[in-house]
Design an enzyme around this catalytic site. Structure first.
Site, PDB file in Angstrom:
ATOM      1  N   GLY A   1       0.775  -1.051  -0.021  1.00 31.18           N
ATOM      2  CA  GLY A   1       0.054  -0.100   0.150  1.00 31.18           C
ATOM      3  C   GLY A   1       0.819   1.411   0.001  1.00 31.18           C
ATOM      4  O   GLY A   1       2.094   1.334  -0.428  1.00 31.18           O
TER       5      GLY A   1
ATOM      6  N   HIS B   1       4.055   1.305  -8.253  1.00 34.53           N
ATOM      7  CA  HIS B   1       2.969   0.260  -8.024  1.00 34.53           C
ATOM      8  C   HIS B   1       1.956   0.084  -9.064  1.00 34.53           C
ATOM      9  O   HIS B   1       1.668  -0.891  -9.583  1.00 34.53           O
ATOM     10  CB  HIS B   1       2.320   0.502  -6.705  1.00 34.53           C
ATOM     11  CG  HIS B   1       3.185   0.451  -5.225  1.00 34.53           C
ATOM     12  ND1 HIS B   1       3.157   1.596  -4.696  1.00 34.53           N
ATOM     13  CD2 HIS B   1       3.508  -0.507  -4.835  1.00 34.53           C
ATOM     14  CE1 HIS B   1       3.790   1.125  -3.582  1.00 34.53           C
ATOM     15  NE2 HIS B   1       4.082  -0.141  -3.710  1.00 34.53           N
TER      16      HIS B   1
ATOM     17  N   SER C   1       7.423   3.769  -1.061  1.00 35.26           N
ATOM     18  CA  SER C   1       6.442   4.209   0.104  1.00 35.26           C
ATOM     19  C   SER C   1       7.461   4.974   1.173  1.00 35.26           C
ATOM     20  O   SER C   1       6.924   5.653   1.794  1.00 35.26           O
ATOM     21  CB  SER C   1       5.504   3.265   0.626  1.00 35.26           C
ATOM     22  OG  SER C   1       5.034   2.566  -0.343  1.00 35.26           O
TER      23      SER C   1
ATOM     24  N   HIS D   1       2.264   4.244  -5.289  1.00 35.47           N
ATOM     25  CA  HIS D   1       2.980   5.320  -5.992  1.00 35.47           C
ATOM     26  C   HIS D   1       3.088   5.028  -7.508  1.00 35.47           C
ATOM     27  O   HIS D   1       2.518   3.855  -7.777  1.00 35.47           O
ATOM     28  CB  HIS D   1       4.147   5.619  -5.364  1.00 35.47           C
ATOM     29  CG  HIS D   1       5.257   4.557  -5.028  1.00 35.47           C
ATOM     30  ND1 HIS D   1       5.397   3.605  -6.215  1.00 35.47           N
ATOM     31  CD2 HIS D   1       5.463   3.861  -4.124  1.00 35.47           C
ATOM     32  CE1 HIS D   1       6.344   2.781  -5.540  1.00 35.47           C
ATOM     33  NE2 HIS D   1       6.318   2.908  -4.340  1.00 35.47           N
TER      34      HIS D   1
ATOM     35  N   GLN E   1      14.381  -9.644  -3.873  1.00 33.31           N
ATOM     36  CA  GLN E   1      13.005 -10.477  -3.654  1.00 33.31           C
ATOM     37  C   GLN E   1      12.423 -10.858  -5.000  1.00 33.31           C
ATOM     38  O   GLN E   1      12.078 -12.284  -4.698  1.00 33.31           O
ATOM     39  CB  GLN E   1      11.937  -9.147  -3.177  1.00 33.31           C
ATOM     40  CG  GLN E   1      10.522  -9.550  -3.274  1.00 33.31           C
ATOM     41  CD  GLN E   1       9.755  -8.443  -2.701  1.00 33.31           C
ATOM     42  OE1 GLN E   1       9.830  -8.226  -1.428  1.00 33.31           O
ATOM     43  NE2 GLN E   1       8.842  -7.720  -3.625  1.00 33.31           N
TER      44      GLN E   1
ATOM     45  N   VAL F   1      10.596   2.487 -11.333  1.00 32.56           N
ATOM     46  CA  VAL F   1      10.011   3.795 -11.771  1.00 32.56           C
ATOM     47  C   VAL F   1      10.645   4.918 -10.606  1.00 32.56           C
ATOM     48  O   VAL F   1      10.704   4.332  -9.366  1.00 32.56           O
ATOM     49  CB  VAL F   1       8.345   3.832 -11.462  1.00 32.56           C
ATOM     50  CG1 VAL F   1       7.888   5.281 -11.746  1.00 32.56           C
ATOM     51  CG2 VAL F   1       7.733   2.869 -12.551  1.00 32.56           C
TER      52      VAL F   1
HETATM   53  P1  AMP Z   1       6.049  -2.602  -1.727  1.00 28.40           P
HETATM   54  O1  AMP Z   1       4.429  -1.996  -1.517  1.00 28.40           O
HETATM   55  O2  AMP Z   1       7.106  -1.443  -1.408  1.00 28.40           O
HETATM   56  O3  AMP Z   1       6.023  -3.726  -0.921  1.00 28.40           O
HETATM   57  O4  AMP Z   1       6.239  -2.826  -3.136  1.00 28.40           O
HETATM   58  C1  AMP Z   1       5.100  -3.642  -3.968  1.00 28.40           C
HETATM   59  C2  AMP Z   1       5.727  -3.948  -5.382  1.00 28.40           C
HETATM   60  O5  AMP Z   1       5.914  -2.768  -5.989  1.00 28.40           O
HETATM   61  C3  AMP Z   1       6.985  -4.771  -5.070  1.00 28.40           C
HETATM   62  O6  AMP Z   1       7.100  -5.717  -6.171  1.00 28.40           O
HETATM   63  C4  AMP Z   1       7.853  -3.818  -5.397  1.00 28.40           C
HETATM   64  O7  AMP Z   1       9.296  -4.567  -6.006  1.00 28.40           O
HETATM   65  C5  AMP Z   1       7.180  -2.875  -6.512  1.00 28.40           C
HETATM   66  N1  AMP Z   1       7.739  -1.414  -6.486  1.00 28.40           N
HETATM   67  C6  AMP Z   1       7.890  -0.724  -5.564  1.00 28.40           C
HETATM   68  N2  AMP Z   1       8.822   0.468  -5.551  1.00 28.40           N
HETATM   69  C7  AMP Z   1       8.807   0.232  -7.161  1.00 28.40           C
HETATM   70  C8  AMP Z   1       9.354   1.487  -8.175  1.00 28.40           C
HETATM   71  N3  AMP Z   1       9.885   2.491  -7.741  1.00 28.40           N
HETATM   72  N4  AMP Z   1       8.884   1.057  -9.470  1.00 28.40           N
HETATM   73  C9  AMP Z   1       8.921  -0.344  -9.765  1.00 28.40           C
HETATM   74  N5  AMP Z   1       8.420  -1.200  -8.755  1.00 28.40           N
HETATM   75  C10 AMP Z   1       8.333  -0.779  -7.517  1.00 28.40           C
END
Ligand code: AMP
Length: 297
Positions: A31, A37, A186, A34, A153, A176
Site C-alpha cells: 500500500g 506500483h 513508500s 505510487h 526479492q 520507476v
Molecule cells: P511494496 O509496496 O514496497 O512492498 O512494493 C510492492 C511491489 O511494488 C514490489 O514488487 C516492489 O518491487 C514494487 N515497487 C516498489 N517500488 C517500485 C518502483 N519504484 N518501481 C517499480 N516497482 C516498484
C-alpha cells in the site's frame, strides 16, 4: 472495483474466475501506492483479464526493531488509485485473518535469503516468501508482477515459483524513478527535505558504477570502493551494504565476466533505502542518463 478483506472470499472469487476461464493477474503491495506500483498494475492489466492488487503490510517480514507500526498507510487514497487504474479487486486482508493464531508453516530459502538485504534484515525473506505463497493460493493468479526495485526479492520469488511448482508466471517490471533519479518508494515519505536531497546519492552511486563499467572496470572491489567513497561524501548517508552479484544466480562476483547487478542499501537518517543497477546498463533499472557536468574522478 470490489474491496475484499476476507481471504476465504478472495479465494472463492478467484476459483470461480478460474473456472470461468479468466486469467488473473496479481500485484502484491504493502500500500501507500505510487507510480511504481501503478506501473505493475498496467503490466498485469496487459497480461491478464482480471487484476487483483493486494494491500497487506505483512508483519512477518518486519524485524522487531523495524518500521511496521509507522509504515505509511492511506487506505482511501489507495482505494481511489486502484479504482482509477482499473483494478477489479483490491484485496486488503487484516493480519489476524492471514495469520491465524495457530499459523506455523513458513517458506524458507536457506542461501540467497541470508545475503544482502537478508543479512541486514534477518527473517525478512522468510516472511516475504510465506506471504507471497499465501497470496498465490488465495488469488490463483496466472501471472504475478513484481518490481525490479526489489531485485533480490523478485529473484527469490522466481526461485520459490520454480522449486514449489507454482503455476504462476512471475514478471519483473522496471524501476520507476522520481525526476532526479530516486527510486520511488513508500518509505521516501519518511524523508525530511534535507534527507530527500541526500537520498540522491543512491542513484548517483549506481550511475558512477555504470560509467566505470562502461570505461572497462571489471574488478568488483574497485567498483565497491569507488561507490563507498561516493556515498561517504554525503553526511546524512550511512552505507548499509554494497554488493556486486551475478545477474542470474545473485552469487557475489569478484571479476565481472558476465552480466552483473550492483545492489545498494543506504540509511538516510532513520530510513533505509535500496536501489540497484544492472551492468551492462539495462532499461529494467531505468537509471537517468548522465549529464555533461558529471566528473568521473
Ligand atoms: P511494496 O509496496 O514496497 O512492498 O512494493 C510492492 C511491489 O511494488 C514490489 O514488487 C516492489 O518491487 C514494487 N515497487 C516498489 N517500488 C517500485 C518502483 N519504484 N518501481 C517499480 N516497482 C516498484
Amino acid at each position: 472495483m470490489d474491496v475484499l478483506v476476507s481471504p476465504a472470499q478472495m479465494q472463492h472469487t478467484a476459483l470461480a474466475w478460474r473456472r470461468a476461464g479468466r486469467r488473473i493477474g496479481l500485484v502484491p503491495t504493502m500500500g501507500f501506492l505510487h507510480e511504481g506500483h501503478l506501473s505493475l498494475v498496467s503490466r498485469a492489466r496487459a497480461e491478464s483479464d482480471r487484476v487483483v492488487l493486494s494491500l497487506f503490510v505483512n508483519p512477518t517480514q518486519f524485524g522487531p526493531s523495524e518500521d511496521l507500526s509507522r509504515y505509511p498507510r492511506d487506505f482511501e487514497r489507495d482505494r481511489q488509485l486502484c479504482a482509477d487504474a482499473g483494478v477489479e479487486i483490491l484485496f486488503a486482508p487484516t493480519p489476524d485473518t492471514v495469520y491465524t493464531p495457530d499459523h506455523a508453516v513458513f517458506v524458507e530459502e536457506p542461501a540467497l535469503s541470508q545475503r544482502y538485504c537478508g543479512a541486514s534484515r534477518p527473517g525478512h525473506f522468510r516472511g516475504v516468501l510465506t506471504v507471497v505463497a499465501k497470496l498465490f493460493n488465495l488469488v490463483q493468479p496466472e501471472v504475478a508482477v513484481f518490481g525490479q526495485k526489489d531485485a533480490q526479492q523478485a529473484r527469490l520469488i522466481r526461485q520459490m515459483g520454480r522449486d514449489l511448482n507454482f503455476p504462476v508466471r512471475i514478471l519483473t517490471a522496471p524501476i520507476v524513478r522520481e525526476p532526479d533519479g530516486l527510486a520511488m518508494s513508500s518509505r521516501n515519505t519518511y524523508l525530511s527535505a534535507e534527507e530527500r536531497r541526500a537520498a540522491r546519492c543512491l542513484n548517483e552511486a549506481l550511475r558512477l558504477a555504470r560509467r566505470l563499467y562502461a570505461r572497462g572496470e571489471r574488478q568488483a572491489t574497485v567498483l565497491r570502493d569507488r561507490l563507498r567513497d561516493a556515498i561517504a561524501q554525503h553526511p546524512l548517508a550511512r552505507l548499509d551494504y554494497i554488493a556486486i552479484a551475478d545477474q542470474d544466480s545473485f552469487a557475489p562476483v569478484e571479476t565481472l565476466m558476465r552480466p552483473a547487478i550492483v545492489l545498494l542499501a543506504v540509511w538516510i537518517g532513520r530510513t533505509r533505502l535500496i536501489d540497484n543497477a544492472l551492468l551492462p546498463d539495462n532499461p529494467l533499472c531505468n537509471l537517468p542518463p548522465d549529464g555533461d557536468q558529471e566528473i568521473l574522478n
